[in-house]
Enzyme design. Structure first.
Site, PDB file in Angstrom:
ATOM      1  N   GLU A 136       5.275  -2.276 -47.439  1.00 20.91           N
ATOM      2  CA  GLU A 136       6.168  -2.284 -48.876  1.00 20.91           C
ATOM      3  C   GLU A 136       5.789  -3.684 -49.429  1.00 20.91           C
ATOM      4  O   GLU A 136       5.845  -4.783 -48.857  1.00 20.91           O
ATOM      5  CB  GLU A 136       7.425  -2.373 -48.263  1.00 20.91           C
ATOM      6  CG  GLU A 136       8.021  -0.947 -47.389  1.00 20.91           C
ATOM      7  CD  GLU A 136       9.456  -0.971 -46.924  1.00 20.91           C
ATOM      8  OE1 GLU A 136      10.292  -1.966 -47.659  1.00 20.91           O
ATOM      9  OE2 GLU A 136       9.896  -0.373 -46.285  1.00 20.91           O
TER      10      GLU A 136
ATOM     11  N   GLU B 236      11.700  -0.565 -39.594  1.00 20.62           N
ATOM     12  CA  GLU B 236      12.892  -1.621 -39.568  1.00 20.62           C
ATOM     13  C   GLU B 236      13.751  -1.319 -38.418  1.00 20.62           C
ATOM     14  O   GLU B 236      15.213  -1.238 -38.518  1.00 20.62           O
ATOM     15  CB  GLU B 236      13.702  -1.695 -40.954  1.00 20.62           C
ATOM     16  CG  GLU B 236      12.955  -2.547 -41.982  1.00 20.62           C
ATOM     17  CD  GLU B 236      13.472  -2.343 -43.316  1.00 20.62           C
ATOM     18  OE1 GLU B 236      13.357  -3.440 -44.407  1.00 20.62           O
ATOM     19  OE2 GLU B 236      14.417  -1.144 -43.886  1.00 20.62           O
TER      20      GLU B 236
END
Length: 1026
Positions: A518, A452
């Protein structure tokens, strides 16, 4: 001591730090772990100077450890937002600084003239090292290792080591992982020595596979050789030994050699075959001066036909994301605790772990090598906080879908660091540190460039560097949305439909696969629909599995000073600001790393053996990637269950199965025959179990790997409630407000004002009390309800439904007492309601039937909610039955743990028994829990008094608790206010759980949709003498 050029300059990653090498600690070493002296300063400007001596202001502190968990400062949890003003590379002037000091003496037994080093395996966030008052070096990169040469500074006698650790540095901007901000020396500190005559400074092992044979390539770096030397390499396992020697001139630094291994035993996560590598370095007199040992695995990682392959075969990740966490020690995780994590993963059919979002303790990877886990090793890099810097001022973003937000925000957020050439050195340092330390582990098959951090030129540079340092592995980075440099596509939390659409766009000629780095956010009571994700994993070749977020809650054990109550703290519990609350409690394990029901559900979803029953044939599918099923035994048994509440189920047949050869990915059919059930009422179930034939290094023989159940017979249930007319012998007092019915052995009261049972006594024992006994629709919101469904349901007033009694009619026909009621159930201030027709039939002194019909009604259809959280009865159990929680619950249905519509695959059908106080699942953030789907009957009783047996017109959800009403308002389990009475809940239906705390909501089939025609169901209650 410290200058902005060190801690506010991303181009300075270290001073005088030695080049990173493969982790290998020589015998000539000792740890400095233990008690150090410590001084806590609010800022480096007022920290003790190097010449200041330790005095009474210094306190003891434990290393490894974090100072926030030892009484200095406070832990702070953020998911995204930076906890300081954002102005990279600048940091707050109030920068807490921990000064550590420890004395040590170099052993006399170490060879004279040795090179002495000091090694730090983890320090958060940046630090200077001094020895005997002399500056040794400086380093950043909290989760990376650093070594410094102290040869010219160390004394023969006592030495004084001092370390200045800074809570914030420019590195903090790219260490914004979703976890606690914790500072200090949190991994091992080691003093080590290398021989004066020379040593092996580094080594790199790569392997090539060709058919049954393999080639092992070694690149060995030697240093400080005093003369010609001899390198002797030995590679062995329990059956064979291979070796070679090579002379090394002192002017040479790198030696390369190869060893052929015929009939090689290959390493995979399913077959973690290891060879022992030993490299001896001898001087010109053939005297051993250095020896290294390492377990290595032979395997080859490639993209073939668009898929990630190991040794030529595609694999599927059945993985989890794992942070370093311990409930007492934070990221200073003891080695045995790490091992316990990995063993628990392996025993729950997990085959892969993503190191989110930084390199782990270097010994972690050796454990993965040994027990067999695929590893994505991730660089210590995340700068997610820049998202908020861009997004929060832009209110328009609230209406954008995720792809639009990416386009609008990510590019601008990347300009802070990821797409800023001034930060390239810092990014490359983190990639280099990771690869060079860990590249000899076969379990690591993918490097990840962080998490991220958007995407920019610095990621492209990282990719090139990683490939230069190690071309034998693949590279992952989810932020590289188009996989411009990454070797695979990667997604976070896509819906199943999104995955299918991605696969359809790419067709079958794809060059790169997709993984879900994820998915299935495991927060609180969840995740739901794991079964559906695994189905699409198996269906789509482009999709090679994924990694559930995440392994464990990050709660830190805390005790309230005011009342001594103990709980696991989350964001805000330490009076920190800003914080992200409960989002740190999102794991498959509780904070003590014991399994939640979500992990049990995941084990079922990840089973490597799939079973189905068709026409007396058992279909056995092998979902392993490399091995057959020869390592497993299979057993079966047939169980007959009856309607008798005192029956535990009877095994009427059992045996073992001869498992034929089932190659990976193949399915075979095995006849199982037919069984004489000899039963007229109840159900008959076949259970098949696959068990380990022999013990492994992660489980004992007989350990269950997979199981399945099949209903092979069902016969109509007969109601155990038979009408026994009694009205003619009972006294009846029917007033305007209360109906009272009584006799020598019973009393029954019904409140006509509220249309609810107010009491029921049988044989002198109380059965029900007036606290509840009504239809209810709310559930304490689970974490996955909170983002969307909770507010939606509250908008329609589902959390505050009120009963308005429209009519109550009492009938005494046929010697049976019937009370027919009509009730409006509606929220205040809104225009919709349920019209509920509820009929109570007291068919015997100790037997009660309740029939309910509910129809939604509104002035317009859009006034009615599209779905509701749950629908069912709540009954208040009397103390004579509940026994203050010591009462026993026995039920026939799904168990032994909780189950919900989209989280019930791991629940087995059977007869289960628990103390009612043990029926709750105590989530660390209180929420709905403890439901048991598919209940046929339940029997709740005290051990010395009377019991209550219940059943329904169809399978129902069953729960008993005295904490239902107290869950909504509680922050922690210790805050839950227990009700006076224990509540029996019989649910007609529940909404699913999904994973919408961060991901998709409840899938359509599992939503409790509002029915236009309404709902009808019947429950039966029978008081039973124990």
């Amino acid at each position: 001591m410290v200058s902005p050029s060190d801690i506010e300059n991303p181009s300075i990653t270290h001073r005088d730090r030695l080049p990173t090498r493969a982790y290998n600690i020589p015998d000539t070493s000792f740890l400095l772990n233990g008690i150090w002296k410590f001084y806590y300063a609010p800022s480096p400007t007022i920290a003790p100077a190097p010449e200041d001596i330790v005095d009474s202001k210094w306190k003891d502190i434990t290393v490894p450890g974090h100072w926030q968990l030892q009484g200095y400062g406070r832990p702070q949890y953020t998911n995204i937002v930076y906890p300081f003003p954002v102005d990279p590379p600048y940091i707050p002037s109030d920068n807490p600084t921990g000064v550590y000091e420890r004395k040590f003496t170099v052993p006399d037994s170490w060879p004279k003239g040795s090179q002495i080093r000091i090694r730090f395996d983890g320090v958060d966030s940046a630090y200077h090292v001094l020895l005997n008052g002399i500056d040794i070096g400086f380093s950043k990169g909290s989760r990376n290792s650093s070594e410094f040469d102290i040869t010219n500074t160390v004394n023969l006698g006592e030495n004084v080591l001092r370390v200045y650790v800074y809570q914030w540095s420019d590195g903090s901007y790219i260490e914004d992982q979703d976890q606690w901000w914790l500072s200090g020396i949190f991994r091992d500190v080691t003093v080590l020595a290398f021989n004066l005559a020379g040593h092996i400074d580094d080594f790199f092992v790569t392997t090539e596979v060709s058919g049954d044979s393999a080639t092992i390539h070694l690149s060995i770096t030697t240093a400080r050789l005093a003369s010609k030397a001899l390198l002797s390499v030995k590679i062995e396992n329990q059956d064979t030994v291979y070796g070679t020697q090579i002379e090394v001139d002192r002017s040479e630094t790198i030696s390369k050699l190869s060893i052929q291994i015929p009939n090689a035993l290959l390493w995979t996560a399913e077959t973690p075959n290891l060879y022992s590598l030993t490299v001896d370095l001898a001087d010109g007199n053939n005297k051993l001066i250095h020896k290294i040992s390492q377990d290595i695995g032979v395997r080859e990682v490639k993209i073939i036909n668009g898929n990630i392959t190991i040794n030529g075969k595609p694999i599927q990740f059945r993985g989890v994301n794992r942070h370093d966490h311990h409930p007492l020690f934070g990221r200073a995780v003891p080695l045995d605790f790490i091992k316990r994590d990995l063993l628990l993963m392996k025993s729950h059919n997990i085959n892969a772990v993503r190191c989110s979002h930084y390199p782990n303790d270097p010994r972690f990877y050796s454990m993965c090598d040994q027990i067999g886990l695929w590893v994505i090793n991730e660089a210590d890099l995340e700068c997610h906080g820049f998202y908020d810097v861009i997004a929060r001022p832009e209110e328009i973003l609230q209406g954008m879908d995720y792809d639009q937000r990416k386009e609008f925000v990510f590019r601008r957020a990347a300009d802070f660091t990821s797409n800023n050439p001034e930060w390239e050195t810092a990014y490359l340092d983190r990639a280099r540190q990771m690869v060079l330390r860990d590249r000899n582990h076969p379990s690591i098959i993918v490097w990840s460039l962080g998490n991220e951090s958007f995407y920019g030129c610095n990621h492209a540079s990282m990719y090139r560097l990683v490939k230069e340092l190690d071309s034998t592995r693949l590279v992952h980075y989810e932020g590289d949305i188009q996989a411009e440099t990454a070797d695979m596509f990667s997604m976070m939390y896509p819906s199943i439909q999104d995955i299918k659409s991605f696969a359809a766009r790419h067709g079958d000629k794809f060059m790169k696969p997709l993984i879900l780095c994820e998915y299935a956010h495991a927060m609180g009571n969840g995740p739901g629909s794991l079964k559906e994700y695994l189905e699409v994993f198996r269906e789509l070749r482009i999709l090679q599995g994924g990694f559930v977020w995440e392994w464990a809650n990050h709660g830190l054990k805390k005790i309230n000073v005011s009342d001594g109550k103990e709980f696991y703290g989350y964001g805000g519990d330490f009076e920190e600001y800003p914080h992200d609350g409960t989002f740190v409690m999102d794991g498959l394990c509780f904070s003590d790393h014991s399994p939640t029901p979500g992990l049990i559900e995941l084990k079922k979803a990840y089973e490597p053996v799939l079973l189905n029953l068709k026409a007396n044939n058992l279909l056995i599918s092998n979902a392993y990637d490399f091995v057959g099923l020869e390592h497993l035994d299979a057993t079966w048994h047939v169980t007959r269950y009856s309607d008798d509440i005192k029956s535990k189920g009877e095994i009427i047949a059992s045996g073992s199965l001869d498992i034929p050869v089932v190659d990976p990915g193949e399915t075979v059919s095995v006849p199982v025959g037919t069984f004489k059930t000899d039963v007229k009422v109840g159900e008959v179930w076949l259970t098949v179990r696959f068990l380990l034939k022999n013990a492994t290094n992660w489980a004992n023989d007989g350990f269950e790997i997979a199981w399945e159940q099949f209903k092979i017979a069902q016969f109509p249930s007969k109601s155990v409630i038979v009408a026994q007319p009694f009205v003619s012998t009972a006294s009846i007092d029917d007033t305007a407000g209360v109906l009272r019915v009584g006799g020598p052995l019973f009393k029954f009261s019904f409140d006509k004002r509220t249309a609810r049972i107010s009491s029921w006594f049988v044989d002198g024992s109380n059965v029900l009390t007036p606290q509840s006994n009504l239809l209810t629709f709310w559930r304490a919101p689970i974490d996955n309800d909170n983002p969307v469904d909770k507010s939606y349901w509250q908008k329609f007033g589902v959390d505050h439904l009120l009963n308005s009694v429209r009519s109550v009619e009492v009938n005494r026909k046929g010697g049976i007492l019937t009370v027919a009621t009509i009730i409006d159930i509606a929220p205040p201030g809104l225009g919709w309601k349920f019209i509920a027709e509820v009929t109570y039939s007291l068919v015997a002194l100790d037997k009660l039937k309740i029939r309910a019909k509910l129809v939604p009604q509104a002035h317009a259809r859009n006034m009615i909610p599209r779905d509701i959280p749950r629908l069912g009865w709540e009954f208040s159990l009397a103390k004579d039955i509940a026994a203050d929680g010591d009462g026993i619950a026995t039920w026939f249905g799904k168990g032994p743990d909780e189950s919900y519509p989209d989280k019930c695959s791991a629940a087995r059908v059977g007869v289960f028994e628990k103390a009612i106080r043990d029926l709750d699942t105590v989530y660390e953030v209180p929420q709905e829990n403890g439901n048991h789907m598919g209940t046929r009957w339940a029997y709740i009783r005290s051990t010395a008094s009377r019991g209550l047996a219940v059943r329904a017109s169809e399978n129902f959800g069953f729960k008993v608790s005295n904490k239902i009403a107290g869950l909504d308002a509680a922050k922690h389990p210790c805050d839950v206010v227990s009700s006076k009475d224990w509540i029996l809940r019989m649910d007609y239906a529940q909404h699913g759980v999904g994973s919408q705390a961060c991901g998709p909501g409840v899938l359509d089939p599992y939503r409790l949709k509002m029915s236009d025609v309404g709902y009808q169901f019947e429950v039966e209650l029978m008081a039973v003498k124990v």
